[in-house]
Design a protein around this motif. Structure first.
Motif, PDB file in Angstrom:
ATOM      1  N   ASN A 256       0.824  -1.203   0.000  1.00  0.00           N
ATOM      2  CA  ASN A 256       0.000   0.000   0.000  1.00  0.00           C
ATOM      3  C   ASN A 256       0.866   1.265   0.000  1.00  0.00           C
ATOM      4  OD1 ASN A 256      -1.942   1.943   0.309  1.00  0.00           O
ATOM      5  ND2 ASN A 256      -2.924   1.001   2.091  1.00  0.00           N
TER       6      ASN A 256
ATOM      7  N   ARG B 122      -3.804   1.850  -5.078  1.00  0.00           N
ATOM      8  CA  ARG B 122      -3.645   0.603  -5.825  1.00  0.00           C
ATOM      9  C   ARG B 122      -4.771   0.345  -6.817  1.00  0.00           C
ATOM     10  NH1 ARG B 122      -2.952  -2.780  -0.404  1.00  0.00           N
ATOM     11  NH2 ARG B 122      -4.436  -1.141   0.174  1.00  0.00           N
TER      12      ARG B 122
ATOM     13  N   CYS C 127      -9.261  -1.558  -3.445  1.00  0.00           N
ATOM     14  CA  CYS C 127      -8.200  -1.588  -2.444  1.00  0.00           C
ATOM     15  C   CYS C 127      -8.803  -1.040  -1.151  1.00  0.00           C
ATOM     16  CB  CYS C 127      -6.964  -0.809  -2.892  1.00  0.00           C
ATOM     17  SG  CYS C 127      -7.238   0.956  -3.166  1.00  0.00           S
TER      18      CYS C 127
ATOM     19  N   VAL D  37       3.154   0.881  -7.876  1.00  0.00           N
ATOM     20  CA  VAL D  37       2.207  -0.242  -7.829  1.00  0.00           C
ATOM     21  C   VAL D  37       2.527  -1.274  -8.897  1.00  0.00           C
ATOM     22  CG1 VAL D  37      -0.214  -0.907  -8.171  1.00  0.00           C
ATOM     23  CG2 VAL D  37       0.350   1.118  -6.807  1.00  0.00           C
TER      24      VAL D  37
END
Length: 310
Positions: A215, A280, A274, A236
Motif C-alpha cells: 500500500n 492501488r 483496495c 504499484v
C-alpha cells in the motif's frame, strides 16, 4: 396586421421541420416479447414511447423532428389495451404517420399458445384482456381473443418475429439485424476503482481485490498522490505479482467479454478494490482499461468511485 409565422418565430428552420425520422410501431401478442424488443431498440439508440394514446402520436413525431438535435429513430410500443389496436383505428393512425420524411415500419411479435400460457404461468400474471374485462374466461380464452383481435394488425406488419423457439439472446440478435442499421454490436465495459472501507459496488459483475499489493499509503512521499499519478502508478506496477495479476485479469475479461457479445449483453462492470480506493485500485483500473481499449467489439470506460473521498 402582419401575419406571424409561428415556426419562424420559434426559431425553427424548414430543414428542422422536415428532418427525416424512422418510426417503428412495436406490437403483437401479450407475452411474445414486446418489452424485450423495446429494450433492444432503446439500446440501439431508438427513442422508445410505450403505450402512447394514438391521438398523441402525430404530435410526438412532429416534436421528434423539431427537437435539437432531432430524434431520427422513434419506436412506439402499442398493446391490446390501447385503442390503437382496434382494426378500424390501425389504418387511420398509420395513415396519419405517412408524412414526407417519415419511414414507417410495423413490427409484430407472436408466439404459440402453449409458450404464451407457459410464460404467463412463470410470471403469475393474468392476460390483459382478462384484467380489462374484455374476456370472461381462462388465460387461453384471452390469448385466443387477442390473436383474433390482432389478425389484421399482423397482416399489415412489415416485420413479423415468432418468438416461440427464441431465447432472449436470439430475439436480441434478430432485432439487431432488422433495426440495428448495420451498426456493429459493441459491449460497454466500465472498469471502476473503489475502496473496500466504503462498501462493495452494488452493480459490479466482477470484483477484483488488489489489497494483496503493498500500500503506497504507508510511504510518506507517495501518500498525497493517487493511482493516476506516475509515482504511485510506477510503484504499484513494479511490485511483485502486479504484472501477473493484470495479465490474468485481462485474459479472463477478454474471454468473458467475447461471451457477453455473443449472448447479446451490452454492459459489463468490473470493480477493482483496495482499502481506500485512492492508490492501488486506481492504478490497476487505469492499466486494465488502457490495455483493454482499442477493440472493435467493445468500448472501455473508467470510473473512480471513491477517489477524493478521504
Amino acid at each position: 396586421m402582419e401575419a406571424v409565422d409561428l415556426d419562424t418565430q420559434a426559431g425553427l428552420s424548414g430543414s428542422e421541420l422536415t428532418a427525416p425520422v424512422e418510426v417503428v410501431v412495436v406490437t403483437g401478442l401479450s407475452g411474445a416479447g414486446r418489452s424485450t424488443a423495446a429494450k433492444v431498440l432503446e439500446d440501439l439508440g431508438w427513442y422508445v414511447a410505450d403505450n402512447l394514446p394514438p391521438e398523441l402520436i402525430p404530435g410526438l413525431i412532429d416534436m421528434s423532428r423539431r427537437a435539437e438535435p432531432s430524434i431520427t429513430r422513434l419506436a412506439l410500443v402499442m398493446d391490446v389495451r390501447s385503442r390503437f389496436m382496434a382494426p378500424d383505428e390501425l389504418s387511420r393512425v398509420i395513415e396519419g404517420m405517412q408524412q414526407p420524411g417519415v419511414h414507417l415500419r410495423v413490427l409484430f411479435l407472436e408466439s404459440s399458445d402453449e409458450v404464451l400460457v407457459r410464460r404467463f404461468g412463470f410470471a403469475r400474471r393474468r392476460h390483459p384482456l382478462q384484467d380489462s374485462g374484455m374476456v370472461d374466461g381462462t388465460l387461453s380464452d384471452g390469448i385466443a381473443a387477442e390473436r383474433k383481435f390482432l389478425a389484421s394488425v399482423k397482416a399489415a406488419a412489415d416485420v413479423v418475429i415468432d418468438t416461440t423457439a427464441l431465447s432472449i439472446h436470439d430475439l436480441n440478435r434478430q432485432m439487431d439485424e432488422e433495426f440495428g442499421a448495420g451498426r456493429k454490436r459493441q459491449l460497454e465495459i466500465t472498469i471502476q476503482s473503489f475502496g473496500f472501507k466504503y462498501g462493495l459496488p452494488l452493480d459490479a459483475d466482477f470484483v477484483f481485490d488488489v489489497r494483496f499489493l503493498p500500500n503506497p499509503h504507508w510511504i510518506p512521499e507517495l501518500r498525497p498522490f493517487t493511482g493516476k499519478d506516475a509515482p504511485v502508478r510506477d510503484y504499484v506496477l513494479s511490485r511483485d505479482r502486479a504484472t501477473g495479476f493484470i495479465e490474468s485479469a485481462l485474459d479472463l475479461l477478454k474471454i468473458v467479454a467475447g461471451g457477453y457479445v455473443e449472448e447479446g449483453k451490452r454492459y459489463m462492470t468490473v470493480a477493482v478494490g483496495c482499502t481506500g480506493g485512492k492508490h492501488r485500485s486506481v492504478a490497476i483500473t487505469e492499466t486494465i482499461a488502457e490495455q483493454l481499449s482499442g477493440s472493435t467489439t467493445h468500448v472501455v470506460l473508467t470510473a473512480h468511485r471513491d477517489l477524493g473521498r478521504e
